[in-house]
Write a protein that holds these residues in place. Structure first.
Motif, short mmCIF file in Angstrom:
data_model
loop_
_atom_site.label_atom_id
_atom_site.label_comp_id
_atom_site.label_asym_id
_atom_site.label_seq_id
_atom_site.Cartn_x
_atom_site.Cartn_y
_atom_site.Cartn_z
N GLU A 147 0.87 -1.38 0.01
CA GLU A 147 0.15 -0.17 0.06
C GLU A 147 0.96 1.28 -0.07
O GLU A 147 0.32 2.51 -0.16
CB GLU A 147 -0.76 0.00 1.06
CG GLU A 147 -1.97 -1.12 1.07
CD GLU A 147 -3.11 -0.71 2.32
OE1 GLU A 147 -2.77 -0.61 3.28
OE2 GLU A 147 -4.38 -1.04 1.82
N SER A 148 2.06 1.09 -0.07
CA SER A 148 3.11 2.25 0.04
C SER A 148 3.45 2.96 -1.39
O SER A 148 3.10 2.02 -2.47
CB SER A 148 4.48 2.01 0.70
OG SER A 148 5.24 0.96 -0.04
N ASP A 149 3.82 3.92 -1.48
CA ASP A 149 4.10 4.49 -2.70
C ASP A 149 4.99 3.62 -3.53
O ASP A 149 4.89 3.51 -4.81
CB ASP A 149 4.60 5.91 -2.84
CG ASP A 149 3.58 7.16 -2.35
OD1 ASP A 149 2.24 6.89 -2.38
OD2 ASP A 149 3.85 8.28 -1.80
N ALA A 150 6.10 3.34 -2.76
CA ALA A 150 7.28 2.64 -3.55
C ALA A 150 7.08 0.98 -3.90
O ALA A 150 7.23 0.53 -4.93
CB ALA A 150 8.47 2.63 -2.62
N GLY A 151 5.99 0.82 -2.70
CA GLY A 151 5.42 -0.79 -3.17
C GLY A 151 4.62 -0.87 -4.46
O GLY A 151 4.77 -1.78 -5.21
N ARG A 152 3.81 0.05 -4.47
CA ARG A 152 2.77 0.18 -5.61
C ARG A 152 4.07 0.30 -7.11
O ARG A 152 3.58 -0.32 -8.13
CB ARG A 152 2.15 1.28 -5.72
CG ARG A 152 0.89 0.92 -4.55
CD ARG A 152 -0.13 2.10 -4.88
NE ARG A 152 -1.31 1.81 -3.81
CZ ARG A 152 -1.28 2.45 -2.93
NH1 ARG A 152 -0.40 3.56 -2.59
NH2 ARG A 152 -2.23 2.45 -1.71
N LYS A 153 4.99 1.06 -7.06
CA LYS A 153 5.90 1.37 -8.11
C LYS A 153 6.71 0.44 -8.61
O LYS A 153 7.12 0.06 -9.54
CB LYS A 153 6.64 2.68 -7.76
CG LYS A 153 7.68 3.16 -8.96
CD LYS A 153 8.25 4.12 -8.61
CE LYS A 153 9.10 4.69 -9.80
NZ LYS A 153 9.88 5.92 -9.59
N PHE A 154 7.17 -0.29 -7.39
CA PHE A 154 8.42 -1.48 -7.77
C PHE A 154 8.04 -2.97 -7.44
O PHE A 154 8.66 -3.85 -7.87
CB PHE A 154 9.52 -1.26 -6.79
CG PHE A 154 10.28 0.26 -6.88
CD1 PHE A 154 10.88 0.42 -8.09
CD2 PHE A 154 10.02 1.02 -6.14
CE1 PHE A 154 11.47 1.71 -8.45
CE2 PHE A 154 10.66 2.22 -6.31
CZ PHE A 154 11.54 2.53 -7.39
N GLY A 155 6.84 -3.10 -6.76
CA GLY A 155 6.40 -4.37 -6.46
C GLY A 155 5.09 -4.77 -7.25
O GLY A 155 4.47 -4.25 -7.82
N LYS A 156 4.71 -6.15 -7.01
CA LYS A 156 3.34 -6.74 -7.44
C LYS A 156 2.71 -7.40 -6.22
O LYS A 156 3.44 -7.97 -5.20
CB LYS A 156 3.73 -7.50 -8.66
CG LYS A 156 4.20 -7.17 -9.90
CD LYS A 156 4.42 -8.17 -10.96
CE LYS A 156 5.04 -7.48 -12.13
NZ LYS A 156 5.39 -8.52 -13.23
N THR A 157 1.54 -7.52 -6.28
CA THR A 157 0.91 -8.34 -5.11
C THR A 157 0.19 -9.53 -5.53
O THR A 157 -0.30 -9.69 -6.88
CB THR A 157 -0.46 -7.38 -4.68
OG1 THR A 157 -1.37 -7.13 -5.69
CG2 THR A 157 0.21 -6.04 -3.93
N GLN A 158 0.09 -10.49 -4.80
CA GLN A 158 -0.34 -11.86 -5.06
C GLN A 158 -1.79 -11.76 -4.20
O GLN A 158 -1.73 -11.96 -3.20
CB GLN A 158 0.43 -12.91 -4.55
CG GLN A 158 -0.14 -14.28 -4.87
CD GLN A 158 -0.11 -14.44 -6.26
OE1 GLN A 158 0.78 -14.15 -7.40
NE2 GLN A 158 -1.27 -15.20 -6.57
N GLY A 159 -2.83 -11.36 -5.05
CA GLY A 159 -4.15 -11.38 -4.39
C GLY A 159 -4.44 -9.98 -3.92
O GLY A 159 -3.75 -9.10 -4.02
#
Length: 384
Positions: free
Chosen positions: A333-345
């Motif tokens: 849910e963080s800015d960097a998490g949305r930019k650099f990561g992907k979510t599983q579910g």
């Protein structure tokens, strides 16, 4: 609220000076050997081999640095994915993203706040190169089953054991199950040197390269051991050494690890036993640990029924001089998490629990009197 009753000032955490810190610092000053990988560094690294059986330990400036070393060691690159719990400190993910890899965020178990094998299986795909587990609060995830899965599927296993000094699963130290493990000696940890960390190398194939990358990409470690007559640049690396001043403080702290852990686990157990009955009839839950887990009393947390109750209890304790804190903002849910990561579910479990977690004061010098005061105030809150 009666704010005229006994009011204390109880911090959330406080570093503890054991015995020999001042003397060891003076020894370093007198030795004129102030840089890393000298006498005290080597004594600390030997400590982990002799006490816990680690194959090789390399001190680093921080746990973050150890995590970055992990990523460099397996040559992570763009297109690679690393499975990581969303409920963790940002550098768990950023150390992987720094090499161009994609953190694949997964949910955690709301009872343990740890990653689970089921979620790892859901996230595993053709791009997965490693699994990075976090042992929340110094209490193990289902690491044996996860290690078996990673071995079966030829995945690297990393352990973020930042909070795990003197923590075990089936009497084996955390940080020793994966190919690589990282630990923190930050001011907030049970054993501290202000800023510091270590890389645990359990895969013998990675030892030599780890030494090279840590020493600016050179084979200087071999030179210092007298194995070669000069050293040179071998590969991309950086400076990941801990200074002798930090190492001196760390050695003094490590000498007290048994005593410090005993006190902290006693405090943890006191919280649990005093709040257990209340939790069964009120609106919060306590940690539920796996079997065969031996923790270190790093964090004691409660999970409240909803966000407003968490905030209300936190503010209530603050009114009485007690500092209790929330914890991680979910990385997905963080800015960097949305930019650099992907979510599983949807990661609904993590999203739901993040604002309901409240951590209580826990440190070596927390007195029985002060802990009883904290417990008394919590009980009073739920009797309002």
């Amino acid at each position: 609220r009666d704010l005229h009753t006994m009011k204390k000032a109880i911090p959330f955490t406080k570093p503890y000076i054991y015995k020999n810190e001042s003397q060891y610092l003076l020894d370093v000053l007198k030795s004129s050997q102030w840089s890393g990988d000298r006498t005290f560094s080597k004594k600390c690294e030997s400590f982990f081999k002799e006490k816990y059986g680690f194959l090789r330990t390399l001190l680093t400036p921080s746990c973050t640095a150890a995590l970055e070393l992990m990523a460099l060691l397996i040559e992570l690159k763009a297109g690679d994915e690393v499975i990581i719990p969303s409920y963790t400190f940002p550098t768990t993910a950023s150390a992987m993203a720094l090499r161009g890899a994609t953190p694949r965020f997964v949910d955690v178990d709301p009872k343990t706040l740890n990653i689970t094998l089921d979620k790892i299986k859901e996230a595993h795909n053709e791009n997965t190169k490693a699994v990075l587990v976090v042992h929340y609060g110094g209490y193990a995830c289902d690491i044996e089953a996860i290690a078996s899965y990673c071995k079966e599927h030829n995945l690297y296993l990393f352990e973020d054991a930042a909070q795990c000094i003197h923590s075990f699963y089936k009497e084996k130290p955390l940080g020793s199950f994966g190919d690589l493990g990282a630990i923190s000696f930050h001011e907030t940890k049970n054993i501290s040197c202000g800023e510091g960390g270590a890389l645990f190398i359990n895969n013998p194939k990675l030892v030599e390269n780890a030494e090279i990358i840590r020493e600016k990409g050179t084979d200087r470690s071999k030179f210092l051991r007298g194995e070669i007559d000069k050293y040179s640049w071998k590969k991309i690396g950086s400076s990941f050494l801990l200074s002798e001043f930090n190492s001196a403080v760390l050695l003094a702290q490590l000498e007290g690890v048994d005593e410090i852990t005993r006190r902290r686990t006693t405090l943890w157990d006191n919280y649990y036993s005093e709040l257990k009955n209340l939790s069964e009839s009120n609106d919060f839950t306590l940690p539920k640990l796996l079997e065969n887990v031996q923790g270190n009393g790093h964090i004691f947390w409660m999970t409240l029924k909803d966000d407003p109750t968490q905030s209300e209890l936190q503010n209530y304790l603050k009114d009485y001089g007690i500092t209790a804190t929330s914890h991680f903002v979910p990385l997905h849910e963080s800015d960097a998490g949305r930019k650099f990561g992907k979510t599983q579910g949807g990661l609904n479990l993590t999203k739901d629990l993040a604002n309901r977690v409240l951590r209580l004061p826990l440190f070596y010098e927390l007195t029985d009197e002060n802990q009883n005061y904290i417990i008394e105030k919590i009980k009073a809150f739920f009797k309002k």
